[in-house]
Scaffold this motif. Structure first.
Motif, PDB file in Angstrom:
ATOM      1  N   LEU A 183      38.103 -10.647  35.709  1.00  0.00           N
ATOM      2  CA  LEU A 183      38.835  -9.392  35.533  1.00  0.00           C
ATOM      3  C   LEU A 183      38.037  -8.395  34.709  1.00  0.00           C
ATOM      4  O   LEU A 183      37.975  -7.201  35.043  1.00  0.00           O
ATOM      5  CB  LEU A 183      40.180  -9.680  34.856  1.00  0.00           C
ATOM      6  CG  LEU A 183      41.196 -10.443  35.711  1.00  0.00           C
ATOM      7  CD1 LEU A 183      42.368 -10.914  34.866  1.00  0.00           C
ATOM      8  CD2 LEU A 183      41.697  -9.568  36.856  1.00  0.00           C
ATOM      9  N   GLU A 184      37.429  -8.863  33.640  1.00  0.00           N
ATOM     10  CA  GLU A 184      36.636  -7.966  32.801  1.00  0.00           C
ATOM     11  C   GLU A 184      35.460  -7.387  33.572  1.00  0.00           C
ATOM     12  O   GLU A 184      35.096  -6.220  33.393  1.00  0.00           O
ATOM     13  CB  GLU A 184      36.166  -8.715  31.562  1.00  0.00           C
ATOM     14  CG  GLU A 184      37.311  -9.040  30.587  1.00  0.00           C
ATOM     15  CD  GLU A 184      36.865  -9.912  29.437  1.00  0.00           C
ATOM     16  OE1 GLU A 184      35.789 -10.551  29.560  1.00  0.00           O
ATOM     17  OE2 GLU A 184      37.589  -9.978  28.417  1.00  0.00           O
ATOM     18  N   LYS A 185      34.877  -8.193  34.461  1.00  0.00           N
ATOM     19  CA  LYS A 185      33.759  -7.715  35.283  1.00  0.00           C
ATOM     20  C   LYS A 185      34.212  -6.596  36.215  1.00  0.00           C
ATOM     21  O   LYS A 185      33.435  -5.694  36.564  1.00  0.00           O
ATOM     22  CB  LYS A 185      33.173  -8.879  36.090  1.00  0.00           C
ATOM     23  CG  LYS A 185      31.894  -8.537  36.833  1.00  0.00           C
ATOM     24  CD  LYS A 185      31.307  -9.771  37.513  1.00  0.00           C
ATOM     25  CE  LYS A 185      30.017  -9.429  38.236  1.00  0.00           C
ATOM     26  NZ  LYS A 185      29.425 -10.626  38.895  1.00  0.00           N
ATOM     27  N   ARG A 186      35.482  -6.650  36.634  1.00  0.00           N
ATOM     28  CA  ARG A 186      36.042  -5.610  37.496  1.00  0.00           C
ATOM     29  C   ARG A 186      36.483  -4.376  36.711  1.00  0.00           C
ATOM     30  O   ARG A 186      36.963  -3.401  37.285  1.00  0.00           O
ATOM     31  CB  ARG A 186      37.243  -6.154  38.281  1.00  0.00           C
ATOM     32  CG  ARG A 186      36.869  -7.134  39.382  1.00  0.00           C
ATOM     33  CD  ARG A 186      38.114  -7.639  40.080  1.00  0.00           C
ATOM     34  NE  ARG A 186      37.795  -8.476  41.236  1.00  0.00           N
ATOM     35  CZ  ARG A 186      37.598  -8.017  42.471  1.00  0.00           C
ATOM     36  NH1 ARG A 186      37.683  -6.717  42.702  1.00  0.00           N
ATOM     37  NH2 ARG A 186      37.311  -8.835  43.450  1.00  0.00           N
ATOM     38  N   GLY A 187      36.364  -4.426  35.401  1.00  0.00           N
ATOM     39  CA  GLY A 187      36.744  -3.285  34.581  1.00  0.00           C
ATOM     40  C   GLY A 187      38.166  -3.311  34.089  1.00  0.00           C
ATOM     41  O   GLY A 187      38.658  -2.314  33.531  1.00  0.00           O
TER      42      GLY A 187
END
Length: 296
Positions: A183-187
């Motif tokens: 999720l963090e990688k997706r912003g």
């Protein structure tokens, strides 16, 4: 003796009633008038009626259904049900009993709002449950999502179709590191604490405050509170039930048939995917199922 008794006169029940009325079948519809989407200002994804207030849609539908002389709309709550095929009996809280050959249950579900100040006041306006139903109007703004089940992880990804500013409030839940990193990688921003209050102006959300006092500005908050059937007739009839991501539903087979002969189910009671179009579709199928069963 009615051909069909319909319990619940919102989008599913009225669709079924109209179809049966056009087949010149005798129908009684019991309804409390408390449609689930009465909190929403507008209904969407309805061909030819996009953006129409739900109350206006239902008022027009009732008027059209009442034009069929074999259909009777009764503003009452069904309290008791008994019997079987060709002799179902439904009794209202007013003590009226109606008999019918077939039974369609379409009394819908109710949402159990969390005890968060501001939640109920914003529900259906800017605290919402479906991006397909209400996302377009708040696209490109700051969105939040309250974690309620593993399905919430999919929601945070899906919402990227409407906005690139998404905060997932874990609300006291834990997720594995792998999912967190995805999720963090997706912003997607993740907030671990629990929501304490929602600040709003006449249902228009401005921000949420966390239990540690942190305030986060938002224009839309997605939430999926637990829900339950709005009546207990399915329990009285001992129908087979199934789970949805947020509650329970009555299991439906071909043409919306339930686990008991002569009983059909439609609307939010019959699926975990809740919308006006799904409700109308299942109402039409239930009407056809009941009608076909009486032709044998």
């Amino acid at each position: 003796m009615q051909d069909v008794i319909i319990v619940g006169g919102s989008f599913a029940g009225l669709t079924a009633a109209m179809q049966l009325g056009r087949a010149r079948r005798k129908v009684t519809v019991f309804d409390t008038g408390l449609n689930r989407n009465r909190y929403a200002d507008h209904a969407h994804n309805i061909f030819g009626h996009d953006g129409t207030p739900p109350g206006e849609l239902l008022a027009a539908a009732r008027q059209q259904v009442q034009a069929y002389p074999t259909v009777q709309l009764v503003p009452a709550k069904a309290q008791l049900v008994s019997g079987g095929p060709d002799d179902f009996r439904v009794t209202t809280t007013d003590g009226e009993t109606v008999s019918g050959r077939r039974l369609i249950l379409s009394y819908g579900i109710v949402d159990d709002f969390p005890a968060i100040p501001g939640f109920a006041q914003c529900w259906g306006k800017t605290v919402i449950h479906c991006p397909f139903c209400h996302g377009y109007e708040v696209a490109g703004t700051r969105w939040g999502l309250v974690y309620s089940s593993p399905m919430s992880l999919h929601g945070a990804v899906l919402y990227a179709n409407w906005t690139d500013d998404i905060t997932l409030f874990l609300d006291g839940h834990a997720i594995i590191d792998e999912e967190r990193h995805k999720l963090e990688k997706r912003g997607v921003r993740l907030v671990d604490g629990k929501l304490r209050t929602i600040s709003h102006d006449a249902g228009r959300i401005a921000s949420v405050t966390m239990d540690d006092g942190t305030e986060i500005a938002l224009e839309a908050l997605y939430a999926h509170p637990r829900n339950r059937p709005s009546a207990d007739l399915h329990e009285q009839l001992e129908l087979d039930m199934g789970d949805t991501p947020t509650g329970t539903m009555i299991k439906a087979g071909d043409m919306q048939a339930t686990s008991r002969p002569g009983i059909y189910v439609a609307g939010d009671l019959a699926t975990g995917m809740h919308s006006v179009t799904f409700a109308s579709n299942t109402g039409s199928l239930a009407a056809m199922g009941a009608l076909q069963s009486m032709l044998v």
